[in-house]
Write a protein that holds these residues in place. Structure first.
Motif, PDB file in Angstrom:
ATOM      1  N   THR A 280      41.105 -13.621  42.453  1.00 41.53           N
ATOM      2  CA  THR A 280      40.835 -13.153  43.750  1.00 41.53           C
ATOM      3  C   THR A 280      40.390 -11.714  43.651  1.00 41.53           C
ATOM      4  N   PHE A 281      39.711 -11.333  44.588  1.00 42.17           N
ATOM      5  CA  PHE A 281      38.927  -9.945  44.595  1.00 42.17           C
ATOM      6  C   PHE A 281      40.057  -8.976  44.814  1.00 42.17           C
ATOM      7  N   PRO A 282      40.210  -8.093  43.690  1.00 39.61           N
ATOM      8  CA  PRO A 282      41.042  -7.146  43.726  1.00 39.61           C
ATOM      9  C   PRO A 282      40.913  -5.957  44.667  1.00 39.61           C
ATOM     10  N   MET A 283      41.827  -5.162  45.083  1.00 37.63           N
ATOM     11  CA  MET A 283      41.506  -3.689  45.599  1.00 37.63           C
ATOM     12  C   MET A 283      41.937  -2.722  44.437  1.00 37.63           C
ATOM     13  N   LEU A 284      40.600  -2.359  43.931  1.00 36.04           N
ATOM     14  CA  LEU A 284      40.848  -1.246  42.820  1.00 36.04           C
ATOM     15  C   LEU A 284      40.240   0.262  43.061  1.00 36.04           C
ATOM     16  N   TYR A 285      40.487   1.053  42.279  1.00 35.92           N
ATOM     17  CA  TYR A 285      40.039   2.484  42.519  1.00 35.92           C
ATOM     18  C   TYR A 285      38.430   2.463  42.123  1.00 35.92           C
ATOM     19  N   LYS A 286      37.658   2.686  42.784  1.00 39.21           N
ATOM     20  CA  LYS A 286      36.153   2.639  42.592  1.00 39.21           C
ATOM     21  C   LYS A 286      35.641   3.861  42.680  1.00 39.21           C
ATOM     22  N   VAL A 287      34.888   4.124  41.657  1.00 32.12           N
ATOM     23  CA  VAL A 287      33.957   5.557  41.509  1.00 32.12           C
ATOM     24  C   VAL A 287      32.586   5.044  41.961  1.00 32.12           C
ATOM     25  N   THR A 288      31.897   5.291  42.928  1.00 32.94           N
ATOM     26  CA  THR A 288      30.601   4.857  43.272  1.00 32.94           C
ATOM     27  C   THR A 288      29.771   6.146  42.860  1.00 32.94           C
ATOM     28  N   SER A 289      28.300   5.916  42.710  1.00 32.56           N
ATOM     29  CA  SER A 289      27.461   6.859  42.526  1.00 32.56           C
ATOM     30  C   SER A 289      27.724   8.066  43.292  1.00 32.56           C
ATOM     31  N   ALA A 290      27.924   8.098  44.603  1.00 33.40           N
ATOM     32  CA  ALA A 290      28.276   8.986  45.424  1.00 33.40           C
ATOM     33  C   ALA A 290      29.277   9.910  45.223  1.00 33.40           C
ATOM     34  N   HIS A 291      30.500   9.145  44.567  1.00 36.57           N
ATOM     35  CA  HIS A 291      31.625   9.904  44.049  1.00 36.57           C
ATOM     36  C   HIS A 291      31.096  10.723  42.743  1.00 36.57           C
TER      37      HIS A 291
ATOM     38  N   ALA B 279      30.070  -7.576  44.219  1.00 36.60           N
ATOM     39  CA  ALA B 279      30.213  -8.417  43.193  1.00 36.60           C
ATOM     40  C   ALA B 279      31.496  -9.255  43.312  1.00 36.60           C
ATOM     41  N   PRO B 280      32.009 -10.077  44.208  1.00 39.80           N
ATOM     42  CA  PRO B 280      33.244 -11.096  44.041  1.00 39.80           C
ATOM     43  C   PRO B 280      32.986 -11.870  43.037  1.00 39.80           C
ATOM     44  N   CYS B 281      31.561 -12.417  42.618  1.00 37.12           N
ATOM     45  CA  CYS B 281      31.476 -13.294  41.638  1.00 37.12           C
ATOM     46  C   CYS B 281      31.858 -12.709  40.278  1.00 37.12           C
ATOM     47  N   GLU B 282      31.913 -11.345  40.190  1.00 36.16           N
ATOM     48  CA  GLU B 282      32.239 -10.913  38.767  1.00 36.16           C
ATOM     49  C   GLU B 282      34.156 -10.583  38.779  1.00 36.16           C
ATOM     50  N   ALA B 283      34.373 -10.592  40.018  1.00 37.03           N
ATOM     51  CA  ALA B 283      36.027 -10.481  39.978  1.00 37.03           C
ATOM     52  C   ALA B 283      36.591 -11.848  39.619  1.00 37.03           C
ATOM     53  N   ALA B 284      35.692 -12.837  39.855  1.00 37.64           N
ATOM     54  CA  ALA B 284      36.228 -14.356  39.684  1.00 37.64           C
ATOM     55  C   ALA B 284      35.468 -14.742  38.375  1.00 37.64           C
TER      56      ALA B 284
ATOM     57  N   THR C  67      34.898 -21.183  59.392  1.00 34.19           N
ATOM     58  CA  THR C  67      36.291 -20.852  58.918  1.00 34.19           C
ATOM     59  C   THR C  67      36.582 -20.352  57.599  1.00 34.19           C
ATOM     60  N   ASP C  68      35.363 -20.502  56.686  1.00 33.42           N
ATOM     61  CA  ASP C  68      35.637 -20.218  55.232  1.00 33.42           C
ATOM     62  C   ASP C  68      36.039 -18.511  55.216  1.00 33.42           C
ATOM     63  N   ARG C  69      36.950 -18.187  54.264  1.00 38.72           N
ATOM     64  CA  ARG C  69      37.134 -16.777  54.213  1.00 38.72           C
ATOM     65  C   ARG C  69      36.946 -16.433  52.669  1.00 38.72           C
ATOM     66  N   ALA C  70      36.686 -15.212  52.225  1.00 36.74           N
ATOM     67  CA  ALA C  70      36.646 -14.659  50.818  1.00 36.74           C
ATOM     68  C   ALA C  70      37.949 -14.973  50.323  1.00 36.74           C
ATOM     69  N   LEU C  71      37.685 -15.246  49.041  1.00 35.68           N
ATOM     70  CA  LEU C  71      38.858 -15.636  47.913  1.00 35.68           C
ATOM     71  C   LEU C  71      39.637 -14.191  47.739  1.00 35.68           C
ATOM     72  N   THR C  72      40.644 -14.206  48.426  1.00 36.47           N
ATOM     73  CA  THR C  72      41.536 -12.997  48.379  1.00 36.47           C
ATOM     74  C   THR C  72      43.014 -13.316  48.829  1.00 36.47           C
TER      75      THR C  72
END
Length: 492
Positions: free
Chosen positions: A330-341, A100-105, A486-491
């Motif tokens: 931009t899409f941030p690098m955050l500490y993420k707790v997934t369902s597996a974690h 969900a980079p849309c949510e980050a933006a 050539t497009d790249r992610a918003l980061t």
């Protein structure tokens, strides 16, 4: 705008997950079935219908997010589904698997929790399937042109569906025994049940797309023969060359690439095995790699009854809030707790594997089984990753999975050399602005041309490459092309 005060009066609420003790005993999706629909209209009402909706920039598909949020708020599910499908062939895949980079933006995310865009998306499409709003869209007339698509992951399926609906006769070739690529065998069932793939495949079959499984282009069919049979070829074979870990002891039994381990668990769910040839049952499991694939290995090991699970990451632990160097949108690098974690295990950051230690070979073995993993703490010194003296230690490791990403498309099966394709400096298949390779009539979409990326980028690539193919075959095209190669992610 849906609810002018929604973002002020309604807090963010996400899908509920089943209790850990229940869900680790099965392979069903971790979410409580039906828990989203009672809350999702109010959640969609939090969307502010911004004058400049930056969520569009976050998503390479160009999803019309404020529009289908508005319809979901009003519970007009038919129109919401129409707006959702206008830009996305497979929202039930992205709504479950995209980070969900849309949510980050999301503009609301500047100073409040973002709109639950991903949850709204999956609610709309699940409702659409339930009500019969998802129907085959067969072309009114055929062009007489034929297209071969190599690979049935999200990029290949998106390209195939677009080209079929444009009137071309399309055949999808998949080297595995079932359609879906990494969606089928790389994504665990607890993240996305494969029934979602199956019903899309049936829709595509009803539209006219043909599927050929168990066929590897380059080995079973040569590139020359394929080009003789078809007017155009789309290569969507992914970036399947896994990054390895060349340290002493790598040859020991029990050390596997993630994509050797995960598909076998999925095959158990499909009924191909009772017990997978590689299992975590009763073992101390170490997963090397802190990304989503690593988390998939963690969740799979829990369900197989691992004695312990440890996930290693060479980078430092990310923060829980945006760093100053990663500003909105931009899409941030955050500490993420997934369902597996959530299900257990230990996560260790800033460590590097130095070597593996194993047992002596048993009778009939040429190498022993891995028993321990030796690691050392690392830190960045003047921008260079450096080992910290005196921090060496070893941990039990009877099954090790390598989930460190991919380095490029497969070149060993002969596909690249037989077509005569040029590669770029990153090992991906080179292409021009129309997604065409250096070989006439041969196009590339998805990770094979972009490199390892997200599912939304794969679908966007498939849609865009389809336009290039359609133009090549007919001289013009009305198909959408949401991105350029050539497009790249918003980061940053």
């Amino acid at each position: 705008m849906a609810d002018p005060k929604g973002f002020l009066t309604t807090g963010r609420e996400v899908a509920k997950t089943r209790p850990v003790g229940e869900r680790v005993k099965d392979w069903n999706e971790v979410y409580v079935p039906g828990s989203l629909l009672p809350i999702i209209s109010k959640q969609a009402g939090r969307c502010m219908d911004c004058g400049i909706p930056f969520c569009h920039n976050g998503c390479p598909l160009g999803n019309l997010i404020p529009e289908w949020n508005d319809y979901a708020y009003r519970e007009d599910w038919t129109q919401a589904s129409e707006r959702l499908h206008a830009t996305n062939n497979f929202p039930e895949f992205t709504g479950r698997l995209c980070p969900a980079p849309c949510e980050a933006a999301c503009v609301l995310g500047i100073n409040q929790p973002a709109v639950t865009i991903k949850n709204v998306e999956v609610s709309i499409i699940d409702k659409a399937w339930d009500t019969g709003d998802v129907k085959p869209q067969a072309p009114e007339r055929l062009s007489g042109k034929t297209v071969a698509v190599i690979g049935s992951g999200p990029a290949g399926l998106a390209a195939a569906q677009q080209l079929t609906r444009a009137g071309h006769t399309v055949a999808v070739f998949e080297r595995a025994d079932r359609i879906g690529g990494l969606l089928r065998y790389g994504i665990p069932e607890f993240k996305m049940e494969k029934r979602h793939i199956n019903r899309r495949i049936e829709q595509m079959r009803a539209e006219g797309t043909k599927f050929r499984t168990g066929v590897e282009i380059g080995r079973d069919i040569t590139a020359t023969d394929l080009r003789k049979r078809y007017d155009a070829v789309v290569i969507a074979a992914g970036a399947t060359t896994a990054r390895d870990l060349p340290v002493p002891g790598r040859e020991l039994a029990g050390i596997h690439q993630a994509m050797e381990y995960l598909p076998l668990a999925n095959k158990v769910v499909e009924g191909d095995f009772v017990t997978p040839p590689i299992t975590a049952e009763g073992k101390h499991v170490v997963v090397i790699g802190g990304g989503d694939t690593g988390a998939d290995c963690v969740g799979t090991a829990h369900r197989q009854g691992a004695a312990s699970v440890t996930q290693l990451e060479i980078m430092p632990r990310p923060g829980e809030e945006r760093a100053a160097g990663q500003p909105w949108p931009t899409f941030p690098m955050l500490y993420k707790v997934t369902s597996a974690h959530e299900e257990g295990g230990e996560r260790v950051y800033s460590v590097s594997t130095t070597h593996f230690e194993g047992s002596a070979p048993e009778e009939g073995q040429t190498v022993g089984n891995v028993q321990f993993l030796h690691l050392v703490e690392v830190e960045f010194v003047e921008g260079k990753l450096t080992q910290k003296p005196g921090t060496e230690r070893k941990i039990p490791a009877q099954l090790v999975t390598l989930a460190m990403g991919f380095t490029g498309t497969d070149v060993e099966n002969g596909l690249v050399s037989q077509f005569g394709l040029e590669l770029d400096e990153r090992g991906n298949i080179a292409r021009d602005a129309d997604f065409a390779t250096n070989v006439g009539g041969v196009f590339v979409a998805g990770d094979a041309g972009r490199g390892q990326s997200l599912i939304v980028w794969a679908i966007a690539e498939g849609r865009s490459a389809a336009r290039g193919v359609d133009r090549f075959l007919t001289g013009a095209s009305d198909l959408p092309a949401p991105i350029r190669p050539t497009d790249r992610a918003l980061t940053v």
